[in-house]
Design an enzyme around this catalytic site. Structure first.
Site, PDB file in Angstrom:
ATOM      1  N   HIS A  85      15.659  52.835  -2.713  1.00 47.91           N
ATOM      2  CA  HIS A  85      16.603  51.745  -2.535  1.00 47.91           C
ATOM      3  C   HIS A  85      15.973  50.451  -3.044  1.00 47.91           C
ATOM      4  CE1 HIS A  85      19.110  53.854   0.814  1.00 47.91           C
ATOM      5  NE2 HIS A  85      18.991  54.580  -0.287  1.00 47.91           N
ATOM      6  N   GLU A  87      15.656  47.540  -1.657  1.00 44.11           N
ATOM      7  CA  GLU A  87      14.785  46.888  -0.673  1.00 44.11           C
ATOM      8  C   GLU A  87      13.421  47.570  -0.629  1.00 44.11           C
ATOM      9  OE1 GLU A  87      18.874  47.399   1.414  1.00 44.11           O
ATOM     10  OE2 GLU A  87      17.759  48.332  -0.217  1.00 44.11           O
ATOM     11  N   CYS A 113      20.384  50.168   4.640  1.00 43.09           N
ATOM     12  CA  CYS A 113      20.446  51.354   5.498  1.00 43.09           C
ATOM     13  C   CYS A 113      19.408  51.193   6.611  1.00 43.09           C
ATOM     14  CB  CYS A 113      20.161  52.618   4.681  1.00 43.09           C
ATOM     15  SG  CYS A 113      18.443  52.754   4.132  1.00 43.09           S
ATOM     16  N   CYS A 116      15.685  51.185   5.294  1.00 43.22           N
ATOM     17  CA  CYS A 116      15.290  49.908   4.687  1.00 43.22           C
ATOM     18  C   CYS A 116      15.200  48.808   5.741  1.00 43.22           C
ATOM     19  CB  CYS A 116      16.260  49.528   3.576  1.00 43.22           C
ATOM     20  SG  CYS A 116      16.080  50.571   2.104  1.00 43.22           S
TER      21      CYS A 116
END
Length: 158
Positions: A85, A87, A113, A116
């Protein structure tokens, strides 16, 4: 009378400070949107910036780990399990640099999510600004529970 005038001046200063912060937030979110364009993912392109003291100290977008082919989806158009992801990319990039994210703000195009969110908490980031909601809210809920300042700015108004 002097006290009222001082309170009024402080109120205006705070209002100006908040307006300036909102303008910066919108600018950094637009930059995260542009950074998302670097992603090879077809289903969703996500961009991320980590900012501290008005300096961008890290950036990231969703994609495969270094050395992997730049294909995020499988033959069924499902995201491959090893795709990182935005992040996670930005935070792990920080770990390899001399920068410190304590007290920083993270700007992400999409709400994080839960995995993260855990990284954001552990990285010492104190503020999140994002522009698109995701159907699951567990990441946002965890960040709020941890005392992170969470700001949503609608994608259509940035």
């Amino acid at each position: 009378m002097v006290e009222v005038k001082q309170l009024s001046m402080k109120g205006r200063e705070e209002e100006r400070r908040q307006l300036k912060q909102t303008l910066l937030d919108k600018r950094y979110l637009r930059m995260a949107e542009i950074w998302a364009e670097n992603s090879y993912c077809e289903r969703r392109q996500v961009g991320c910036l980590v900012v501290k003291d008005k300096r961008i100290i890290s950036d990231g977008y969703n994609g495969t780990p270094s050395g992997f082919e730049n294909v995020c989806e499988d033959e069924n158009n499902l995201t491959k399990p090893y795709v990182l992801h935005a992040e996670a990319n930005a935070i792990t990039k920080l770990a390899r640099s001399h920068n410190n994210s304590d007290g920083a703000t993270i700007y992400v195009t999409d709400s994080p999510c839960i995995e993260c969110a855990k990284l954001i908490i552990q990285a010492g980031i104190k503020r999140l600004v994002y522009s698109r909601q995701y159907r699951l809210t567990d990441g946002i809920d965890l960040l709020k529970r941890a005392g992170i300042d969470v700001v949503f700015m609608d994608h259509d108004v940035i």
